[in-house]
Design a protein around this motif. Sequence first.
Motif, PDB file in Angstrom:
ATOM      1  N   VAL A  58      -6.476   5.497   2.930  1.00  0.00           N
ATOM      2  CA  VAL A  58      -6.126   4.260   2.761  1.00  0.00           C
ATOM      3  C   VAL A  58      -6.071   3.551   4.174  1.00  0.00           C
ATOM      4  O   VAL A  58      -5.941   3.778   5.201  1.00  0.00           O
ATOM      5  CB  VAL A  58      -4.596   3.264   3.078  1.00  0.00           C
ATOM      6  CG1 VAL A  58      -3.983   2.160   1.996  1.00  0.00           C
ATOM      7  CG2 VAL A  58      -3.611   4.556   1.591  1.00  0.00           C
ATOM      8  N   VAL A  84      -4.092  -6.289  -1.081  1.00  0.00           N
ATOM      9  CA  VAL A  84      -4.337  -4.366  -1.398  1.00  0.00           C
ATOM     10  C   VAL A  84      -5.884  -4.953  -2.601  1.00  0.00           C
ATOM     11  O   VAL A  84      -5.130  -5.044  -3.637  1.00  0.00           O
ATOM     12  CB  VAL A  84      -3.261  -3.758  -1.879  1.00  0.00           C
ATOM     13  CG1 VAL A  84      -3.371  -2.606  -2.564  1.00  0.00           C
ATOM     14  CG2 VAL A  84      -1.848  -3.661  -1.135  1.00  0.00           C
ATOM     15  N   ALA A  98       1.207  -1.291  -0.085  1.00  0.00           N
ATOM     16  CA  ALA A  98      -0.120   0.013  -0.027  1.00  0.00           C
ATOM     17  C   ALA A  98       0.977   1.497   0.052  1.00  0.00           C
ATOM     18  O   ALA A  98       0.589   2.042  -0.692  1.00  0.00           O
ATOM     19  CB  ALA A  98      -1.407   0.521   1.192  1.00  0.00           C
ATOM     20  N   ASP A 145      -6.399   0.372   6.882  1.00  0.00           N
ATOM     21  CA  ASP A 145      -5.478  -1.301   6.998  1.00  0.00           C
ATOM     22  C   ASP A 145      -6.529  -1.661   8.456  1.00  0.00           C
ATOM     23  O   ASP A 145      -7.047  -1.042   9.054  1.00  0.00           O
ATOM     24  CB  ASP A 145      -4.637  -0.239   7.635  1.00  0.00           C
ATOM     25  CG  ASP A 145      -3.792  -1.957   8.614  1.00  0.00           C
ATOM     26  OD1 ASP A 145      -4.617  -3.264   8.401  1.00  0.00           O
ATOM     27  OD2 ASP A 145      -2.448  -1.706   8.785  1.00  0.00           O
ATOM     28  N   THR A 172       2.050   1.480  -3.612  1.00  0.00           N
ATOM     29  CA  THR A 172       1.664   1.811  -4.494  1.00  0.00           C
ATOM     30  C   THR A 172       1.102   3.661  -4.438  1.00  0.00           C
ATOM     31  O   THR A 172       0.794   4.178  -5.385  1.00  0.00           O
ATOM     32  CB  THR A 172      -0.243   1.214  -3.545  1.00  0.00           C
ATOM     33  OG1 THR A 172       0.549   0.152  -4.133  1.00  0.00           O
ATOM     34  CG2 THR A 172      -1.076   1.879  -4.857  1.00  0.00           C
ATOM     35  N   LEU A 184      -3.043   6.792   5.873  1.00  0.00           N
ATOM     36  CA  LEU A 184      -2.673   5.748   6.039  1.00  0.00           C
ATOM     37  C   LEU A 184      -3.495   5.269   7.825  1.00  0.00           C
ATOM     38  O   LEU A 184      -3.079   5.789   8.727  1.00  0.00           O
ATOM     39  CB  LEU A 184      -1.708   4.653   6.214  1.00  0.00           C
ATOM     40  CG  LEU A 184      -1.464   3.130   6.651  1.00  0.00           C
ATOM     41  CD1 LEU A 184      -2.803   2.498   6.161  1.00  0.00           C
ATOM     42  CD2 LEU A 184      -0.509   3.150   6.285  1.00  0.00           C
ATOM     43  N   VAL A 229      -6.715  -2.594   2.758  1.00  0.00           N
ATOM     44  CA  VAL A 229      -5.599  -3.679   3.602  1.00  0.00           C
ATOM     45  C   VAL A 229      -6.072  -4.334   4.016  1.00  0.00           C
ATOM     46  O   VAL A 229      -6.534  -3.727   5.209  1.00  0.00           O
ATOM     47  CB  VAL A 229      -4.062  -3.050   3.701  1.00  0.00           C
ATOM     48  CG1 VAL A 229      -3.122  -3.502   3.732  1.00  0.00           C
ATOM     49  CG2 VAL A 229      -3.630  -1.130   2.792  1.00  0.00           C
ATOM     50  N   ALA A 272      -8.132  -1.526  -4.346  1.00  0.00           N
ATOM     51  CA  ALA A 272      -8.215  -0.728  -4.884  1.00  0.00           C
ATOM     52  C   ALA A 272      -8.876  -0.402  -6.300  1.00  0.00           C
ATOM     53  O   ALA A 272      -9.637  -1.165  -7.642  1.00  0.00           O
ATOM     54  CB  ALA A 272      -7.548   0.678  -5.014  1.00  0.00           C
ATOM     55  N   MET A 277      -8.214   2.581  -0.848  1.00  0.00           N
ATOM     56  CA  MET A 277      -7.445   1.175  -1.155  1.00  0.00           C
ATOM     57  C   MET A 277      -7.915   0.257   0.452  1.00  0.00           C
ATOM     58  O   MET A 277      -7.826   0.956   1.890  1.00  0.00           O
ATOM     59  CB  MET A 277      -6.227   2.300  -0.812  1.00  0.00           C
ATOM     60  CG  MET A 277      -4.874   0.726  -1.588  1.00  0.00           C
ATOM     61  SD  MET A 277      -3.647   1.083  -1.183  1.00  0.00           S
ATOM     62  CE  MET A 277      -3.212   2.445  -2.308  1.00  0.00           C
TER      63      MET A 277
END
Length: 401
Positions: free
Chosen positions: A224, A267, A113, A226, A116, A191, A252, A269, A250
Amino acid sequence: MVTSAELIASSDAHSAHNYHPLPVVVSTADGAWMTDVEGKRYLDMLAGYSALNFGHGHPRLVAAAKAQLDRVTLTSRAFHHERFAEFCAALGELCGKEMVLPMNTGAEAVETAVKTARKWGYRVKGVPDGRAKIVVAENNFHGRTTTIVSFSTDEEARADFGPYTPGFEIVPYGDLAALEAAVDEDTVAVLLEPVQGEAGVLVPPAGYLAGVRELTRSRNVLFVADEIQSGLGRTGATFACAHEDVVPDMYVLGKALGGGVVPVSAVVADRDVLGVYRPGEHGSTFGGNPLACAVGLEVVAMLRTGEYQERARELGEHLHRELGLLTGEGVVREVRGRGLWAGVDIDPAHGTGREISERLMERGVLVKDTHGSTLRIAPPLVISKEDLDWGLDQLRAVLAG
């Protein structure tokens, strides 16, 4: 017969001491229960930090793995295999996304991630080379690689592993104003864990995740999430972000994606994010292997039924109601969490988290402590209400003693 004590002594002598496990040696397991080498049974109230959301040896997952073992287990990504496209399509559909990049462990997925987001920042957003920044939250836990510990605030995870990887800014978890102040023209991603697990099952303030989504969208920054621990049913929804009707850029994923059978992470997306990769820029020999895809496909099929999310919601309400009663007795200071997942802060006068965990182990219940006197409770989603109540009875007995 080799005893637990002998096996623990051998482990201490021959393995690195990077863990401090409870002194129990598991021999077999089924559903929510584990049995040690002497035949004593234990109720699993940790579920492998959510890797065992579907319990030990779930028949559907074991059957899927056995069937694939007789066909092919590994090709590497040098070749196509028949389960790969099916797995990626199914997981993408579950997440509402267009593309999947499979890996093995949670830390690998987080590293993926990070890479990316940086590549997207340079290729799509137009951030000058070498200046991409990712904003993260204080008290985070995303893994233990050298890059990931570089943005950890846990000195136990960080100390003596420098020099640290630059490119990250840490802000307080749940503080939207601090996050907004940290985002600048070089920021490529935020994130976050929708619920911070290792930190003690910390749930952010209401509206925080929705605020993060609005901020990142308006500033052309990737959100993102997690969901390695919080995702795949644990909180009573397929993803913890869904509690605020938030869809990140995204996901994770890991842990429960492998059904407690094999390590599987990914991952997920849309094409405008994961489409930045070209052959040779990222990879994994075992990532997306046939065995992993077969098990992951069955996990996705099980989650599509909604059964496990519903169990986590219903049993979670019961769990938090019962734990909440303990706060009025002066032994438990605070209970946090969502779904079938709780962080329980014990008054230190009654013992450390480790001591409480050991006393529970003696009574046949397995949990694990974190950060002093906090217990993490996260039983498999397949646990029965009767077994959950029995486990809670043991906790009450330990705290009363």
